[in-house]
Scaffold this active site. Structure first.
Site, PDB file in Angstrom:
ATOM      1  N   HIS A 164       0.821  -1.222   0.000  1.00 26.84           N
ATOM      2  CA  HIS A 164       0.000   0.000   0.000  1.00 26.84           C
ATOM      3  C   HIS A 164       0.849   1.262   0.000  1.00 26.84           C
ATOM      4  O   HIS A 164       0.372   2.315  -0.378  1.00 26.84           O
ATOM      5  CB  HIS A 164      -0.907   0.020   1.227  1.00 26.84           C
ATOM      6  CG  HIS A 164      -2.245  -0.556   0.963  1.00 26.84           C
ATOM      7  ND1 HIS A 164      -3.390   0.202   0.926  1.00 26.84           N
ATOM      8  CD2 HIS A 164      -2.623  -1.821   0.688  1.00 26.84           C
ATOM      9  CE1 HIS A 164      -4.417  -0.571   0.672  1.00 26.84           C
ATOM     10  NE2 HIS A 164      -3.985  -1.806   0.518  1.00 26.84           N
TER      11      HIS A 164
ATOM     12  N   TYR B 191      -3.646   4.909  -0.636  1.00 26.47           N
ATOM     13  CA  TYR B 191      -3.979   5.134  -2.058  1.00 26.47           C
ATOM     14  C   TYR B 191      -3.753   6.607  -2.439  1.00 26.47           C
ATOM     15  O   TYR B 191      -4.590   7.244  -3.076  1.00 26.47           O
ATOM     16  CB  TYR B 191      -5.424   4.717  -2.372  1.00 26.47           C
ATOM     17  CG  TYR B 191      -5.716   3.265  -2.131  1.00 26.47           C
ATOM     18  CD1 TYR B 191      -4.952   2.273  -2.734  1.00 26.47           C
ATOM     19  CD2 TYR B 191      -6.761   2.865  -1.304  1.00 26.47           C
ATOM     20  CE1 TYR B 191      -5.220   0.927  -2.517  1.00 26.47           C
ATOM     21  CE2 TYR B 191      -7.031   1.520  -1.081  1.00 26.47           C
ATOM     22  CZ  TYR B 191      -6.250   0.555  -1.686  1.00 26.47           C
ATOM     23  OH  TYR B 191      -6.521  -0.761  -1.471  1.00 26.47           O
TER      24      TYR B 191
END
Ligand code: ZN
Length: 465
Positions: A122, A187
């Site tokens: 991530h 993100y």
């Protein structure tokens, strides 16, 4: 090559130096910013620019991962211990610089960088070059660990969203941290507008969190507080289940930002799956920072599931899996987007008063990643990473008639030794350097990969140092 006695001794010394370097780097890797250079001689010409990609080093959702700025392409990727690495390529002199480690991620440090089960991925870096030529990275976040305090916009996760900037313009060798954005993001996505205003979009925590943006008008030195745009909440009609979202943002025409997103029904315990549903579109007017539907209807933000379904849903997947793709806007302001629709790739574009939907790749292609390039309103191109007949390839697909028919061009690069993962398109890309690609070896448990910068003529070569 002819070995002489002196070249043999040089070789021995080089090996000893490399070994000691390796031992040192194992010991101090976590906080050492020195990187071993690629091992090759002056005469070599390599297709790849680095060989320390780690895990899944690039993907489209953290973006952009590269930018072309004043003759130089800057690229970022996830390297050992999930730390962010940066290289640059001067298109005129053909000189490569880096890799340089630009910071230390809170992810990927325990227990071993070589254990794939521990790779979070991530924290991949997103890269931005500001109006003064400083290079910025945002990385390391997966919702924020509990030591960072409470999350008023969702639930905590792992890692820490960090922002670093180069100490000097156009120079990727030294970096410093700026503590001016929420550490609870994941993100992370930069949207740099043509007028220089910078928006940082991200999900403010783990699954059950709002999507937000923070805005900067001073080259990312200061940011306004997070503004929520997609709302997490208890899902209507489902016990212990929440509304959750995955979204992608990009500058559109006429000072707008366009977004495509999909929905995740976030269950609890054994009822939790990774299923994502439907496809949505909305647009932000950055002159007023207001959002609207494709029909121009103003949206109340943050958008709820109910409002999204009513006003901005463009595709109802009827409970079947949909995965987020990317979106681009043409010069007339018409959006073009794609999403994974089960095994197919659906391409959608707005024309006059309706969405057109078409399939891009045939069933014989195993799809990995793609992005859309709009050269002008008549030319829609799709850069893909896919596998066919056990051969991985990066190739352009060209559309005719608004995407009804797609033709694959000769692949830019192929591999039988691994699969390719790719970034979204590099911002403002030079045609020779469109995308960053990692070749993940087919060998079991492989975690290290070669990194490629690929353009319309294939990989950008790297010659001896
Ligand atoms: Zn979930």
């Amino acid at each position: 090559m002819i070995y002489t006695k002196s070249s043999f001794y040089v070789g021995v010394i080089a090996v000893v130096l490399l070994m000691s370097n390796f031992i040192n780097s194992s010991k101090n890797e976590a906080n050492d910013t020195r990187i071993n250079p690629l091992i090759h001689s002056q005469a070599d010409s390599l297709d790849y620019f680095a060989d320390n990609g780690f895990g899944k080093p690039v993907q489209s959702i953290q973006h952009p991962m590269g930018e072309y700025f004043k003759g130089v392409t800057y690229v970022a990727y996830q390297g050992p211990h999930e730390d962010p690495y940066v290289c640059s390529y001067n298109h005129q002199t053909k000189e490569w610089k880096g890799p340089f480690k630009a910071g230390i991620s809170a992810l990927g440090k325990t227990p071993l960088s070589t254990d794939p089960d521990e790779i979070d991925n991530h924290g991949r870096p997103a890269l931005l070059v500001d109006g003064e030529g400083y290079i910025h990275l945002i990385f390391g976040g997966h919702g924020g660990h509990r030591g960072l305090g409470a999350n008023t916009l969702g639930t905590m996760g792992r890692g820490e969203q960090m922002h670093v900037v180069s100490k000097s313009p156009y120079d990727i060798s030294e970096w410093e941290q700026l503590r001016n954005v929420s550490p609870l993001g994941t993100y992370s996505q930069w949207v740099k507008m043509s007028n220089g205003t910078i928006y940082l979009f991200y999900r403010h925590g783990s699954h059950r969190s709002n999507w937000v943006y923070q805005k900067s008008t001073d080259n990312a030195r200061t940011f306004a507080a997070p503004v929520s745009i997609l709302k997490y909440k208890k899902a209507e009609g489902h016990a212990f289940t929440s509304d959750s979202w995955y979204a992608w943002f990009q500058e559109g025409a006429n000072n707008s930002i366009v977004s495509t997103f999909n929905y995740h029904l976030c269950g609890t315990g054994e009822n939790h799956t990774s299923l994502r549903l439907n496809s949505y579109y909305m647009k932000m007017n950055t002159e007023t920072d207001t959002w609207e539907s494709i029909m121009g209807k103003k949206l109340d933000m943050p958008l709820t599931k109910e409002s999204a379904d009513e006003l901005v849903q463009i595709y109802d997947s009827k409970g079947k899996s949909v995965r987020l793709g990317t979106i681009r806007s043409d010069s007339k302001g018409n959006p073009h987007l794609y999403f994974r629709n089960n095994a197919n790739i659906s391409y959608a574009n707005w024309e006059s008063d309706k969405w057109n939907f078409n399939e891009v790749l045939g069933q014989k292609f195993k799809f990995e990643e793609a992005d859309i390039l709009i050269a002008n309103t008549n030319e829609i191109r799709f850069l893909t990473s896919s596998i066919m007949n056990n051969t991985a390839e990066i190739a352009w697909w060209q559309a005719d008639e608004n995407g009804k028919n797609w033709t694959k061009e000769t692949p830019l690069v192929t591999s039988k030794n691994g699969k390719y993962v790719m970034s979204s398109l590099i911002r403002n890309a030079h045609p020779d350097a469109r995308v960053i690609v990692a070749e993940i070896p087919n060998t079991p448990m492989a975690v290290d990969s070669k990194m490629y910068l690929i353009g319309d003529h294939g990989p950008v070569k790297r010659f001896g140092f």
